[in-house]
Design an enzyme around this catalytic site. Structure first.
Site, PDB file in Angstrom:
ATOM      1  N   VAL A   1      55.072  72.694 158.383  1.00  0.00           N
ATOM      2  CA  VAL A   1      56.421  72.458 158.496  1.00  0.00           C
ATOM      3  C   VAL A   1      56.876  72.075 159.931  1.00  0.00           C
ATOM      4  CG1 VAL A   1      58.917  73.211 158.258  1.00  0.00           C
ATOM      5  CG2 VAL A   1      56.992  73.944 156.651  1.00  0.00           C
TER       6      VAL A   1
ATOM      7  N   GLU B   1      68.170  77.834 155.861  1.00  0.00           N
ATOM      8  CA  GLU B   1      68.091  77.170 154.334  1.00  0.00           C
ATOM      9  C   GLU B   1      66.729  76.921 154.053  1.00  0.00           C
ATOM     10  OE1 GLU B   1      69.437  76.137 151.237  1.00  0.00           O
ATOM     11  OE2 GLU B   1      70.860  75.680 152.525  1.00  0.00           O
TER      12      GLU B   1
ATOM     13  N   GLY C   1      45.246  73.440 147.739  1.00  0.00           N
ATOM     14  CA  GLY C   1      46.124  73.770 148.854  1.00  0.00           C
ATOM     15  C   GLY C   1      47.486  74.713 148.502  1.00  0.00           C
TER      16      GLY C   1
ATOM     17  N   LYS D   1      62.459  86.612 148.893  1.00  0.00           N
ATOM     18  CA  LYS D   1      63.189  85.545 148.597  1.00  0.00           C
ATOM     19  C   LYS D   1      64.426  86.055 147.908  1.00  0.00           C
ATOM     20  CE  LYS D   1      60.196  81.739 149.057  1.00  0.00           C
ATOM     21  NZ  LYS D   1      59.069  80.846 148.418  1.00  0.00           N
TER      22      LYS D   1
END
Length: 452
Positions: free
Chosen positions: A17, A130, A188, A207
């Protein structure tokens, strides 16, 4: 026309990321500046090893191991390191220095969210996150802002792409758990060394804590989230679910509940559940995520999309970068988190749900009535019963047909019992009584039914 000073952006972490965030900032900086009204300069990327191989080609001069100095030089700090330490230390340093922080670190927020939000509020900074839930799907802003004036009643979410891929593979390809996990690992999607964060439900639980806190304006500690993973789900259970018109999904569920004593509170929980195939969540395939929100005024809303992936998650991060930069240009303090409802977080026993219970019982007169009596004693109403009797003529090498995959001996019957809605505490007590019953050879499967 841009007449505001250039804003300095620091990046912590250069994994999948982080590398994509850095590349997008470098490649599209002018376009982002036009949207913001200020230039955005990536001033450095903090990593453990500046010489480590990376898939994305980035200027080597940006890399540093001195995270603290980098943080103190920045207006906006993006934390994509993962883990709790030293991420907590660095985020606190950034916030207390007055920088806005963007993070995708759900574990950090689930464990230390109140502390971080308090630090941001104290200095008028803003913490954006976010990317912490459901990858590229915009769900944090809708809950925090768009639905802030509504009353959210319930959230059903598929928020872990790895487990959704595994369960989907078991449903569509007929794989067992081990084979589906192996495919997920090769692609992966699952960690080769230790996939437990996904398959044991830890990732989804973090979460769920974040979503519940936003939806109900209440701090929901991670340790208050009831958690069950998918490791007990068998190919036979998936096949039986398909035959019954269901699909098994690992759900993160957050909802307002009222316990048996009349106390109103909130519940956050994660477990595999049967979802009717006509429900929108049943169609969520592969590694995709979806969050289904039920609100008093807005009604039913569903947010669907890529739940993982470096480039997709980078999209959510950059959305937060633009928001943070605009706040600098416009001015004003950060918006504090709305966590002042202070509703109690209730035990999972206060939840009202349905069970589907599969039993292997002795095939004898009166057994069904005695089984029904167990349900009645616990105030659990039976909605459906189906029965299959084992035949002595079936060879032992034939498919077992039981929900746990073990052989069904002759002289027994398999009962699949669906309940009406009842308190989780009563349903769980019913199952425990059944386990101890002389008529029950074994309880082969217990699954909750959600989305009905």
């Amino acid at each position: 026309m841009i007449d505001y000073r250039t804003l300095k952006v620091a990046l912590l972490g250069a994994g999948s990321v982080g590398s994509n965030v850095a590349k997008l900032l470098l490649d599209h900086g002018d376009e982002l500046a036009a949207r913001v009204g200020a230039g955005l300069e990536l001033v450095g990327i903090a990593v453990r090893d500046v010489d480590a191989p990376r898939r994305t080609d980035l200027p080597r001069e940006l890399f540093t191991t001195d995270a603290r100095s980098l943080i103190l030089s920045a207006d906006i700090v993006i934390e994509l390191m993962g883990g709790v330490d030293p991420a907590r230390e660095y985020v606190l340093l950034a916030l207390t220095s007055g920088a806005d922080v963007i993070t995708g670190n759900k574990a950090l927020l689930a464990e230390h969210g109140p502390e971080l939000f308090a630090a941001a509020e104290q200095v008028g900074a803003q913490l954006y996150y976010e990317a912490a839930v459901a990858g590229a799907i915009p769900i944090i802003r809708p809950l925090r802002d768009s639905l802030a004036g509504d009353r959210v009643e319930r959230i059903l979410g598929i928020v872990n792409g790895t487990t959704n891929f595994i369960l989907d593979r078991m449903d569509t390809a007929g794989d067992d758990m081990e084979s589906a996990l192996e495919v997920a690992t090769e692609l992966g999607y699952a960690e080769r060394s230790d996939p437990s964060a996904d398959i044991e439900g830890y990732d989804a639980a973090a979460k769920a804590a974040i979503l519940a806190g936003l939806a109900f304006h209440t701090t929901v500690p991670l340790e208050s989230v009831h958690r069950e993973g998918i490791t007990s789900v068998t190919a036979q259970q998936v096949e039986a679910a398909r035959a019954g018109g269901y699909v098994i999904k690992l759900l993160a569920i957050c909802e307002r509940v009222t316990d048996e004593g009349g106390t109103e509170g909130v519940s956050a929980r994660v477990y595999p559940a049967l979802v009717p195939r006509e429900h929108p969540l049943a169609a969520v395939r592969g590694v995709h995520n979806a969050v289904f929100v039920q609100a008093a005024a807005a009604g039913d809303l569903m947010f669907y999309g890529a739940g993982a992936g470096g480039l997709q998650t980078a999209s959510a991060v950059l959305g937060d970068v633009v928001s943070a930069a605009r706040r600098h240009v416009v001015g004003g303090p950060g918006v504090a988190e709305s966590t002042h409802a202070d509703l109690p977080v209730l035990d999972v026993g206060a939840v009202r749900t349905r069970y589907q219970i599969t039993l292997l019982v002795t095939d004898a007169p009166g057994v069904l009535s005695r089984i029904a009596a167990v349900f009645a004693r616990h105030d659990v109403s039976v909605e459906t019963v189906t029965q299959t009797v084992a035949s002595a003529r079936v060879p032992s090498a034939a498919p077992a047909g039981s929900a746990d995959g073990r052989e069904v001996p002759a002289g027994t019957a398999t009962l699949v019992i669906g309940t009406h809605v009842a308190f989780e505490s009563a349903l769980a007590a019913t199952v425990e009584t059944l386990r101890a019953s002389e008529e029950v050879v074994r309880v082969t499967a217990v699954l909750r039914v959600e989305g009905v």
